[in-house]
Design an enzyme around this catalytic site. Structure first.
Site, mmCIF file in Angstrom:
data_model
loop_
_atom_site.group_PDB
_atom_site.id
_atom_site.type_symbol
_atom_site.label_atom_id
_atom_site.label_comp_id
_atom_site.label_asym_id
_atom_site.label_seq_id
_atom_site.Cartn_x
_atom_site.Cartn_y
_atom_site.Cartn_z
ATOM 1 N N GLU A 1 0.876 -1.192 0.000
ATOM 2 C CA GLU A 1 0.000 0.000 0.000
ATOM 3 C C GLU A 1 0.914 1.243 0.000
ATOM 4 O O GLU A 1 1.964 1.242 0.654
ATOM 5 C CB GLU A 1 -0.816 -0.067 1.300
ATOM 6 C CG GLU A 1 -1.758 1.075 1.559
ATOM 7 C CD GLU A 1 -2.463 0.909 2.934
ATOM 8 O OE1 GLU A 1 -2.022 0.071 3.768
ATOM 9 O OE2 GLU A 1 -3.448 1.621 3.165
ATOM 10 N N LYS B 1 -9.646 2.016 -1.748
ATOM 11 C CA LYS B 1 -9.825 1.325 -0.461
ATOM 12 C C LYS B 1 -11.183 1.663 0.157
ATOM 13 O O LYS B 1 -11.503 2.835 0.382
ATOM 14 C CB LYS B 1 -8.698 1.724 0.484
ATOM 15 C CG LYS B 1 -8.640 0.977 1.794
ATOM 16 C CD LYS B 1 -7.390 1.397 2.590
ATOM 17 C CE LYS B 1 -7.181 0.619 3.859
ATOM 18 N NZ LYS B 1 -5.916 1.015 4.536
ATOM 19 N N CYS C 1 -5.003 -3.439 2.572
ATOM 20 C CA CYS C 1 -4.724 -3.501 4.009
ATOM 21 C C CYS C 1 -5.971 -3.763 4.869
ATOM 22 O O CYS C 1 -6.495 -4.852 4.852
ATOM 23 C CB CYS C 1 -3.966 -2.252 4.439
ATOM 24 S SG CYS C 1 -2.973 -2.584 5.918
ATOM 25 N N VAL D 1 -0.126 -2.517 10.676
ATOM 26 C CA VAL D 1 0.416 -2.071 11.960
ATOM 27 C C VAL D 1 -0.135 -2.907 13.122
ATOM 28 O O VAL D 1 0.384 -2.853 14.215
ATOM 29 C CB VAL D 1 0.140 -0.570 12.194
ATOM 30 C CG1 VAL D 1 0.892 0.272 11.191
ATOM 31 C CG2 VAL D 1 -1.345 -0.240 12.142
#
Ligand code: ACM
Length: 265
Positions: free
Chosen positions: A39, A109, A142, A169
């Site tokens: 990404e 997204k 993601c 993350v």
């Protein structure tokens, strides 16, 4: 057989040229059918204002698309990689799908994470499957992973493989994608980044461990947490088109939609 893979990179915030070069150097002598990049691979992730994000935005006919066309021609692969898409008055966290000299499309997204909601508009186009190089490619980005409807929708639309650019993350996605692949009998490629970004009030450590998962939930490739890494595997993509688990069970035909929650609004 199809050769598919990912490039796990360490983007330098805001330096598109260096980030292009990092990838190009890793792809010397590589030939493949499908390659997935992270990404926002050219810009970095942690913006401090909407203006800053806008300053890195591009249409699908600028620097990043030129770069993706170049590496697509060089490798022979369809490339899926993340960028900030400028469209009319909105910017999107998007993934461009490029084949040879052609921009096939951009996926915007749909599920934005955390402060992405401050910078980007959420995707306004339905999930779609692209047939390129005889591969049916479903694209998501993601955080889309945390909504099982994403892979389910792409699989029901006929995806053989999920191309999943990521800047992860949280520590959960790699395991979750094993289940997503297994329950839908689709291959998946999660292309993550490594490194950290400290910008404004935010500190992110990206988790690496890009991976390729088979239709049975096997890990065909797993990158390290903290190294730039590229890997390619050979897969029989057509196996994803048979949803039969055994003589009695078919993962799509056995769905009992009458019993599932329906939102009638
Ligand atoms: C993310 O969606 N980049 C966490």
């Amino acid at each position: 057989m199809k050769k598919v893979g990912y490039v796990q990179t360490a983007p330098i915030f805001g330096d598109k040229e260096k980030n292009f070069n990092q990838i190009e150097n890793l792809l010397v002598n590589v030939k493949a059918d499908l390659l997935v990049l992270p990404e926002l691979f050219a810009t970095g992730y942690t913006f401090i204002s909407k203006e800053e994000a806008i300053s890195f935005a591009e249409t699908s006919n600028e620097k990043t698309s030129q770069f993706l066309k170049k590496i697509s021609k060089m490798t022979g692969a369809v490339i899926v990689g993340g960028y900030i898409e400028q469209a009319e008055n909105e910017i999107y966290n998007s993934a461009m799908i490029v084949s040879n000299d052609r921009v096939v499309d951009s996926y915007r997204k749909i599920h934005l994470y955390y402060k992405e909601k401050l910078w980007f508009s959420s995707g306004d186009k339905p999930f779609k499957v692209y047939e390129v190089n005889d591969i049916k490619i479903g694209v998501m980005i993601c955080f889309d992973w945390i909504f099982p409807e994403t892979v389910r929708t792409l699989a029901l639309l006929g995806a053989d493989i999920i191309a999943h650019p990521a800047n992860l993350v949280l520590p959960y996605c790699q395991n979750a994608m094993i289940t997503r692949s297994l329950e839908n009998r689709v291959f998946s490629i999660t292309s993550n980044r490594i490194g950290e970004e400290n910008r404004g009030e935010d500190h992110f450590q990206f988790t690496g461990q890009s991976q390729i998962i088979s239709i049975h939930g096997e890990n065909l490739s797993l990158a390290p947490k903290d190294e730039i890494f590229i890997e390619l595997v050979d897969i029989d993509i057509k196996k994803a088109r048979d949803k039969k688990l055994n003589e009695y069970n078919n993962l799509f035909k056995d769905r009992r939609q009458d019993f599932y929650y329906q939102n009638d609004n």
